[in-house]
Each structure stands twice: as structure tokens, then as C-alpha cells.
Write an enzyme that holds these catalytic residues in place. Structure first.
Site, PDB file in Angstrom:
ATOM      1  N   HIS A 108       0.947  -1.057  -0.265  1.00 32.44           N
ATOM      2  CA  HIS A 108      -0.049  -0.209  -0.278  1.00 32.44           C
ATOM      3  C   HIS A 108       0.991   1.224  -0.340  1.00 32.44           C
ATOM      4  CE1 HIS A 108      -3.836   2.216   1.059  1.00 32.44           C
ATOM      5  NE2 HIS A 108      -2.655   2.783   1.272  1.00 32.44           N
ATOM      6  N   ASP A 140      -6.383  -8.910   6.791  1.00 35.33           N
ATOM      7  CA  ASP A 140      -6.890  -9.402   7.585  1.00 35.33           C
ATOM      8  C   ASP A 140      -8.792  -8.755   7.035  1.00 35.33           C
ATOM      9  OD1 ASP A 140      -7.261  -6.337   8.281  1.00 35.33           O
ATOM     10  OD2 ASP A 140      -5.975  -6.525  10.999  1.00 35.33           O
ATOM     11  N   ALA A 141      -9.311  -8.771   8.125  1.00 31.92           N
ATOM     12  CA  ALA A 141     -11.112  -7.937   7.787  1.00 31.92           C
ATOM     13  C   ALA A 141     -10.720  -6.591   7.400  1.00 31.92           C
ATOM     14  CB  ALA A 141     -11.518  -8.969   8.817  1.00 31.92           C
ATOM     15  N   ASP A 144      -6.723  -2.368   5.246  1.00 27.83           N
ATOM     16  CA  ASP A 144      -5.194  -1.733   4.813  1.00 27.83           C
ATOM     17  C   ASP A 144      -5.315  -1.992   6.936  1.00 27.83           C
ATOM     18  OD1 ASP A 144      -5.068  -1.616   2.476  1.00 27.83           O
ATOM     19  OD2 ASP A 144      -6.254   0.505   2.462  1.00 27.83           O
TER      20      ASP A 144
END
Ligand code: GAR
Length: 199
Positions: A108, A140-141, A144
Site C-alpha cells: 500500500h 486481515d478483515a 489496510d
């Protein structure tokens, strides 16, 4: 290490991985490249390197969950040890994270947790930051929010535009991603809470 790379655009990060993986000592084989759209340069780059490609469009499924399950099944066919989101502009869902949650990384263009989301370069400029950078992390859920593997800083110059700054970030990002993926290929990793350890 068998790697599947997910892309949505130009694919310069993918190209850096393809270039590095030519060297057998790097220890990485890009076994497939997947996209959420057709007609992008990243898919052309994969094809020029002889890497199998696939496309899973959200719009081809009745809902997002079915797309997510189809994407997970498609990626699983290639039996990857690691999945890399390299400019893949979609958030995956529950099924994908159940299948690949401990071996799915993203890169990112900001120093997370600053500027998550879709416009990190624009947001850093608008905020008046003098430093930004890039982050490689396990997905993960959240958006970012996953455990950070590595970050590198990039100075913002007064004359920077979103395009000029993003290009300088991507130079750093390509080098960092290639190095991190090489380390993951050579070492085992554990994720404990927010801490990533490589041995
Ligand atoms: C990279 O800067 C990557 O971090 C970013 O898209 C660019 C892809 O460049 N990804 C995101 O912003 C995801 N949130 P590329 O298509 O030239 O590899």
C-alpha cells in the site's frame, strides 16, 4: 515458493516480481496472475512472461460473497504458498481470508496506519505531510489494517503532484516488495497479534 499475484492495473510491482523470479536463487515462482478486470497491462505482462492468467469480475456474480468464494477457489487451484495483492483494487471477503489469511500480503502506498483506503497518495498530499512511503502487510478483515511486515519512507517535495509522488513511492515499493517476498520464500513466518516474525 509458489506465488499467485492479484492485479488491477499497470502491474509494475508484478513486473518487479517476475524479473526477480527469473533467478532460481530468489526461490519464488509466480504460478498465476489473477485480475478483477480484463484489458490491463498487468495481464499483458504476465502473458509475455508465460505465466497463466485468470479474471474474476465482481459483476459476473450475483453478489460480492459469491465473487469472493469464486476468487478463493480460483486461487486455490494454483496451490500457492503466498498470495500477493500488487495493486489489486478490491477488498476480499470472508472465504478468501479463511483460505489464505495467514499467507496473503498487500502493498500500500502510504505509511500505514496513515492514509488507508483508495487514495493514499492524494490524501498524504492534501494533509500536508512531508513524508509518506509504502507498507507491506498481511491482509486481515479490515481496510489496510493487517500486521505490518515492512515499511519504507519517501520524502514529499513541494512541487510533487499525485502522479510524481506515486511514481517515487512505487520505485521504493517495488524494491521493498521484491525483498520481502524473497525473505518470505527463504524463511518461515509467524504472526502473533500485530507482530510478524521471520526465522
Ligand atoms: C501500487 O502503488 C500499490 O501499492 C497500489 O497500487 C499501485 C500499483 O502499481 N495499491 C493500492 O493502492 C491498494 N490499496 P502497479 O499497477 O504499477 O503495480
Amino acid at each position: 515458493m509458489r506465488v499467485v499475484v492479484l492485479v488491477s492495473g499497470t502491474g509494475s510491482l508484478l513486473q518487479a516480481l517476475l524479473n526477480a523470479s527469473v533467478d532460481p536463487d530468489y526461490g519464488v515462482q509466480v504460478v498465476a496472475v489473477g485480475a478483477d478486470r480484463a484489458g490491463i497491462e498487468a495481464l499483458a505482462r504476465a502473458e509475455r512472461s508465460g505465466v497463466p492468467t485468470f479474471i474474476e469480475r465482481v459483476g459476473d456474480y450475483p453478489n460480492r460473497q459469491l465473487w469472493d468464494a469464486a476468487l478463493a477457489a480460483r486461487v486455490a487451484q494454483f496451490q500457492p504458498d503466498l498470495v500477493i495483492s500488487a495493486g489489486f483494487l478490491k477488498l476480499v471477503g470472508h472465504d478468501f481470508l479463511v483460505a489464505f489469511g495467514d499467507r496473503f500480503i498487500n502493498t500500500h502506498p502510504s505509511l500505514l496506519p496513515a492514509f488507508p483506503g483508495a487514495h493514499p497518495v492524494r490524501d498524504a498530499l492534501a494533509y500536508g505531510n512531508t513524508v509518506t512511503g509504502a507498507t507491506v502487510f498481511f491482509v486481515d478483515a479490515g481496510t489496510d489494517t493487517g500486521p505490518i511486515i515492512e515499511q519504507r519512507a519517501v520524502s514529499i517535495q513541494p512541487q510533487d503532484t499525485e502522479a510524481s509522488l506515486h511514481e517515487r513511492i512505487k520505485q521504493v515499493e517495488r524494491e521493498m516488495l521484491v525483498e520481502v517476498v524473497g525473505r518470505l520464500a527463504r524463511q518461515s513466518w509467524t504472526i502473533t497479534g500485530r507482530n510478524v516474525t521471520l526465522r
